[in-house]
Write an enzyme that holds these catalytic residues in place. Structure first.
Site, short mmCIF file in Angstrom:
data_model
loop_
_atom_site.label_atom_id
_atom_site.label_comp_id
_atom_site.label_asym_id
_atom_site.label_seq_id
_atom_site.Cartn_x
_atom_site.Cartn_y
_atom_site.Cartn_z
N LYS A 52 -16.02 -49.55 8.08
CA LYS A 52 -16.35 -50.96 8.32
C LYS A 52 -17.61 -51.24 7.34
O LYS A 52 -17.52 -52.25 6.71
CB LYS A 52 -16.53 -51.48 9.59
N ARG A 111 -16.64 -56.91 19.59
CA ARG A 111 -16.01 -55.53 20.19
C ARG A 111 -15.23 -55.53 21.45
O ARG A 111 -14.86 -54.72 21.95
CB ARG A 111 -16.93 -54.60 20.25
N ARG A 113 -21.73 -37.42 8.47
CA ARG A 113 -22.60 -38.48 7.88
C ARG A 113 -24.00 -38.27 7.96
O ARG A 113 -24.61 -37.85 9.08
CB ARG A 113 -22.31 -40.00 8.46
N ARG A 134 -27.46 -39.65 12.57
CA ARG A 134 -27.64 -40.69 13.65
C ARG A 134 -27.42 -39.93 14.86
O ARG A 134 -26.52 -39.28 15.13
CB ARG A 134 -26.50 -41.56 13.38
N ARG A 140 -17.11 -42.77 21.45
CA ARG A 140 -17.31 -44.12 20.93
C ARG A 140 -15.87 -44.05 20.59
O ARG A 140 -15.33 -45.57 20.71
CB ARG A 140 -18.21 -43.89 19.73
P1 AP5 Z 1 -18.92 -46.36 7.60
O1 AP5 Z 1 -18.67 -47.25 6.49
O2 AP5 Z 1 -20.40 -46.21 8.02
O3 AP5 Z 1 -18.00 -46.64 9.00
P2 AP5 Z 1 -18.34 -47.75 10.05
O4 AP5 Z 1 -16.96 -48.10 10.54
O5 AP5 Z 1 -19.20 -48.71 9.71
O6 AP5 Z 1 -18.83 -46.60 11.04
P3 AP5 Z 1 -19.97 -46.74 12.23
O7 AP5 Z 1 -20.16 -45.54 12.78
O8 AP5 Z 1 -21.30 -47.30 11.65
O9 AP5 Z 1 -19.27 -47.94 13.03
P4 AP5 Z 1 -19.67 -48.07 14.45
O10 AP5 Z 1 -18.91 -49.24 14.83
O11 AP5 Z 1 -19.29 -47.07 15.73
O12 AP5 Z 1 -21.05 -48.28 14.72
P5 AP5 Z 1 -22.25 -49.36 14.70
O13 AP5 Z 1 -23.38 -49.08 13.74
O14 AP5 Z 1 -21.55 -50.69 14.35
O15 AP5 Z 1 -18.35 -44.98 7.21
C1 AP5 Z 1 -18.49 -43.93 7.90
C2 AP5 Z 1 -18.70 -42.74 7.01
O16 AP5 Z 1 -17.20 -42.29 6.33
C3 AP5 Z 1 -19.65 -42.73 5.87
O17 AP5 Z 1 -20.10 -41.34 5.56
C4 AP5 Z 1 -18.63 -43.16 4.64
O18 AP5 Z 1 -19.57 -42.82 3.50
C5 AP5 Z 1 -17.40 -42.66 5.15
N1 AP5 Z 1 -16.35 -43.33 4.41
C6 AP5 Z 1 -16.39 -44.77 4.55
N2 AP5 Z 1 -15.06 -45.24 4.03
C7 AP5 Z 1 -14.55 -43.81 3.54
C8 AP5 Z 1 -13.18 -43.69 3.01
N3 AP5 Z 1 -12.16 -44.53 2.76
N4 AP5 Z 1 -12.91 -42.32 2.82
C9 AP5 Z 1 -13.71 -41.46 3.10
N5 AP5 Z 1 -15.01 -41.34 3.75
C10 AP5 Z 1 -15.55 -42.72 3.95
O19 AP5 Z 1 -22.53 -49.55 16.15
C11 AP5 Z 1 -23.41 -48.24 16.88
C12 AP5 Z 1 -23.53 -48.85 18.16
O20 AP5 Z 1 -24.10 -50.26 18.71
C13 AP5 Z 1 -22.32 -48.91 19.08
O21 AP5 Z 1 -21.61 -47.60 19.47
C14 AP5 Z 1 -22.54 -49.74 20.31
O22 AP5 Z 1 -23.31 -49.03 21.07
C15 AP5 Z 1 -23.62 -50.54 19.75
N6 AP5 Z 1 -23.22 -51.99 19.19
C16 AP5 Z 1 -23.12 -52.50 17.93
N7 AP5 Z 1 -22.42 -53.58 17.92
C17 AP5 Z 1 -21.93 -53.90 19.36
C18 AP5 Z 1 -21.28 -54.92 20.05
N8 AP5 Z 1 -20.72 -56.19 19.09
N9 AP5 Z 1 -21.02 -54.84 21.00
C19 AP5 Z 1 -21.65 -53.90 21.98
N10 AP5 Z 1 -22.20 -52.76 21.45
C20 AP5 Z 1 -22.43 -52.85 20.10
#
Ligand code: AP5
Length: 218
Positions: A14, A89, A128, A161, A172
């Site tokens: 994402k 979410r 990552r 992280r 997660r």
């Molecule tokens: P990346 O692009 O970072 O993927 P992502 O989907 O953004 O992954 P995240 O782990 O950041 O998502 P998340 O939703 O769990 O975490 P968030 O920070 O939002 O890519 C991941 C890896 O893969 C990278 O190394 C990248 O280079 C690689 N990659 C990307 N595309 C690729 C491809 N096509 N092929 C190969 N490799 C690829 O949230 C963290 C925490 O915050 C949550 O767990 C929760 O506790 C809290 N939180 C955030 N928002 C909310 C909400 N709305 N409600 C409640 N809690 C929330």
């Protein structure tokens, strides 16, 4: 003018696609995960409350996140559109967003899901490493930096992280299946849902997304 929501499990890409879309279509890419991590870094009260949930891979409570996300899309830079990465979410968050947009007299254009196999999600997240200074993302196997532990972009320190260790990542993913996947039905019912194959390379995924949104600048 484009208002988008990115759906997809942790590690589905994402954030990677949000940056590409934001740059190409000229809209701010808003990550609620990044906003929460910034609060944790600054040691705010919100950051302290969010930390316990984030470190175990659970969602922070709706009342904490809804206000932050809705305030963010009220800012001036969102007048011409925005992309939400990681919000909503839960069904409650999606309904709160729907109400807010209705009050603003605007609509979402698309909710784009990035579909990726579970084991690939685990591999992408546990490998990552992120730059402390500029936020650039690397992977120890598939996208290693030129010098171990050092960011290619700005020379900053790379870190693992706290929620990217395997046990937390698996929680997660479970939380995603239990609470966030329900949004697919919500956005299908609104006629806004589209899905892309996130197992392709980032550039190929972005091409698919452009196929859905239409070419930038049109
Ligand atoms: P990346 O692009 O970072 O993927 P992502 O989907 O953004 O992954 P995240 O782990 O950041 O998502 P998340 O939703 O769990 O975490 P968030 O920070 O939002 O890519 C991941 C890896 O893969 C990278 O190394 C990248 O280079 C690689 N990659 C990307 N595309 C690729 C491809 N096509 N092929 C190969 N490799 C690829 O949230 C963290 C925490 O915050 C949550 O767990 C929760 O506790 C809290 N939180 C955030 N928002 C909310 C909400 N709305 N409600 C409640 N809690 C929330």
């Amino acid at each position: 003018m484009m208002r988008l929501v990115m759906l997809g499990a942790p590690g589905s890409g994402k954030g990677t696609q949000a940056v590409k879309i934001g740059e190409a279509y000229g809209i701010p890419a808003i990550s609620t995960g990044d906003i929460l991590r910034a609060h944790m870094e600054e040691g705010t009260e919100l950051g302290e409350r969010a930390k316990t949930y984030m470190e175990t891979g659970d969602l922070v409570p709706d009342d904490l996140i809804i206000e932050i996300a809705l305030e963010r899309i009220s800012r001036k830079d969102c007048v011409k559109g925005f992309l939400l990465d990681g919000f909503p979410r839960t069904v409650e968050q999606a309904e709160a967003l729907d109400c807010k947009l209705a009050r603003m007299d605007v609509r979402l254009d698309k909710a784009i899901n990035i579909a990726v196999d579970s084991e690939a999600l685990v591999c992408r997240t546990t490998g990552r490493r992120v730059c402390r200074d500029c936020g650039a993302s690397f992977h120890i196997k598939t996208m290693p930096p030129a010098v171990k532990g050092v960011c290619d972009e700005c020379g900053g320190e790379l870190f693992h992280r706290a929620d990217d260790y395997e046990e937390t990542v698996r929680n997660r993913i479970e939380v995603y299946h239990g609470q966030t996947e329900l949004l697919i039905g919500h956005y299908k019912a609104e006629g806004l849902y589209a899905s892309v194959d996130g197992m392709k390379t980032p550039d190929e995924v972005f091409e698919e997304i452009q196929g859905i949104l239409g070419p930038p600048g049109k």
